[in-house]
Design a protein around this motif. Structure first.
Motif, PDB file in Angstrom:
ATOM      1  N   GLY A  97       0.743  -1.163  -0.054  1.00 44.65           N
ATOM      2  CA  GLY A  97      -0.017   0.183  -0.003  1.00 44.65           C
ATOM      3  C   GLY A  97       0.923   1.293   0.114  1.00 44.65           C
ATOM      4  N   VAL A  98       0.281   2.406  -0.211  1.00 46.07           N
ATOM      5  CA  VAL A  98       0.961   3.580  -0.233  1.00 46.07           C
ATOM      6  C   VAL A  98      -0.062   4.525   0.386  1.00 46.07           C
ATOM      7  N   ALA A  99       0.980   5.592   1.241  1.00 41.19           N
ATOM      8  CA  ALA A  99       0.071   6.361   2.199  1.00 41.19           C
ATOM      9  C   ALA A  99       0.012   7.780   1.126  1.00 41.19           C
ATOM     10  N   GLN A 100      -0.968   8.692   1.596  1.00 39.48           N
ATOM     11  CA  GLN A 100      -1.179   9.941   0.867  1.00 39.48           C
ATOM     12  C   GLN A 100      -1.507  11.028   1.717  1.00 39.48           C
ATOM     13  N   THR A 101      -1.117  12.107   1.704  1.00 45.88           N
ATOM     14  CA  THR A 101      -1.419  13.322   2.519  1.00 45.88           C
ATOM     15  C   THR A 101      -1.835  14.430   1.555  1.00 45.88           C
TER      16      THR A 101
END
Length: 257
Positions: A97-101
């Motif tokens: 998975g990847v994070a996002q902000t």
């Protein structure tokens, strides 16, 4: 039944996506330590090779397979290589998975699609392939998806990630319902804040310290805090569990509501 028996994974073949670092690497080590033969999948082959060597040095068995979870052809190859090396995959851990902000009004279409594709779409397609193969092999199996507390409550700046993880929670239920009679259990782990390579800079900032203070238990998750939930869901201990999402967050969802 004794704990060492009910959690024993001897004879199981576990495939872990996103295994090159963070939670995925820890999950792979825990599975191997409890008897499973482990297939490590990620894009960073050098990291996988190093982890494979660690597992083998500790007496476990593992192979490393380079693959992007969005590459369907690579996915098929990964399952084929796993079966060739160890036999049919009986445990699938969808962890990549990847994070996002980014605030919603500032997010580009490309970033929205990137997060949803990796964090939700890939979970479905790898689970679909894994389930098909478990059924074809006549083997009971367990699929565990990595969700998040942000699938249950949101904060600012994580719209795409939160939507994707909420989708993982619902997807887990939908797959569990359809696969229950086939002998394939599908559950999810929903971690709170754990310090990993992708978020450690942020969590060490003043904002991160503010988040830490807001967690009822007063700390971020540490190595070992997810081990019990993982072993429960993949072993005989969880043989009557499917469609569940286990929250491991130090009480964070109490705050999120």
């Amino acid at each position: 039944m004794k704990a060492e028996t009910i959690f024993d994974l001897t004879g199981e073949v576990a495939l872990v996506t996103g295994a090159s670092s963070g939670l995925g690497a820890r999950f792979a080590q825990v599975l191997a330590a409890n008897g499973a033969k482990v297939v490590l999948v990620a894009r960073r082959k050098d990291r996988l090779d190093a982890l494979c060597a660690q597992i083998e040095a500790s007496g476990g068995q593992a192979i490393a397979i380079e693959a992007d979870v969005l590459d369907r052809a690579a996915m098929t190859v990964a399952f084929d290589k796993a079966q060739s090396a160890f036999g049919p995959v009986t445990i699938l851990l969808n962890n990549a998975g990847v994070a996002q902000t980014a605030r919603a009004i500032d997010m580009t279409e490309e970033e929205w699609r990137r997060v949803l594709s990796i964090d939700l779409d890939s979970v479905f397609f790898w689970a679909q392939e894994g389930a098909r193969r478990m059924i074809a092999a006549g083997r009971k199996g367990a699929i565990v998806n990595t969700a998040s507390v942000l699938g249950f409550g949101v904060s600012k700046g994580v719209a795409a990630y939160a939507v994707a993880k909420a989708g993982v929670v619902q997807l887990t239920k939908a797959l569990a319902l359809e696969l229950a009679t086939k002998g394939v259990r599908v559950n999810a782990i929903a971690p709170g804040w754990f310090v990993t390579e992708i978020n450690q800079t942020f969590l060490q900032s003043e904002k991160g310290r503010e988040i830490e203070r807001s967690i009822p238990m007063g700390r971020f998750g540490e190595d070992g805090d997810l081990d019990g939930a993982l072993l429960l869901l993949v072993s005989k201990a969880g043989s009557y569990m499917t469609g569940a999402s286990i929250i491991v967050d130090g009480g964070q969802t109490v705050v999120l509501g």
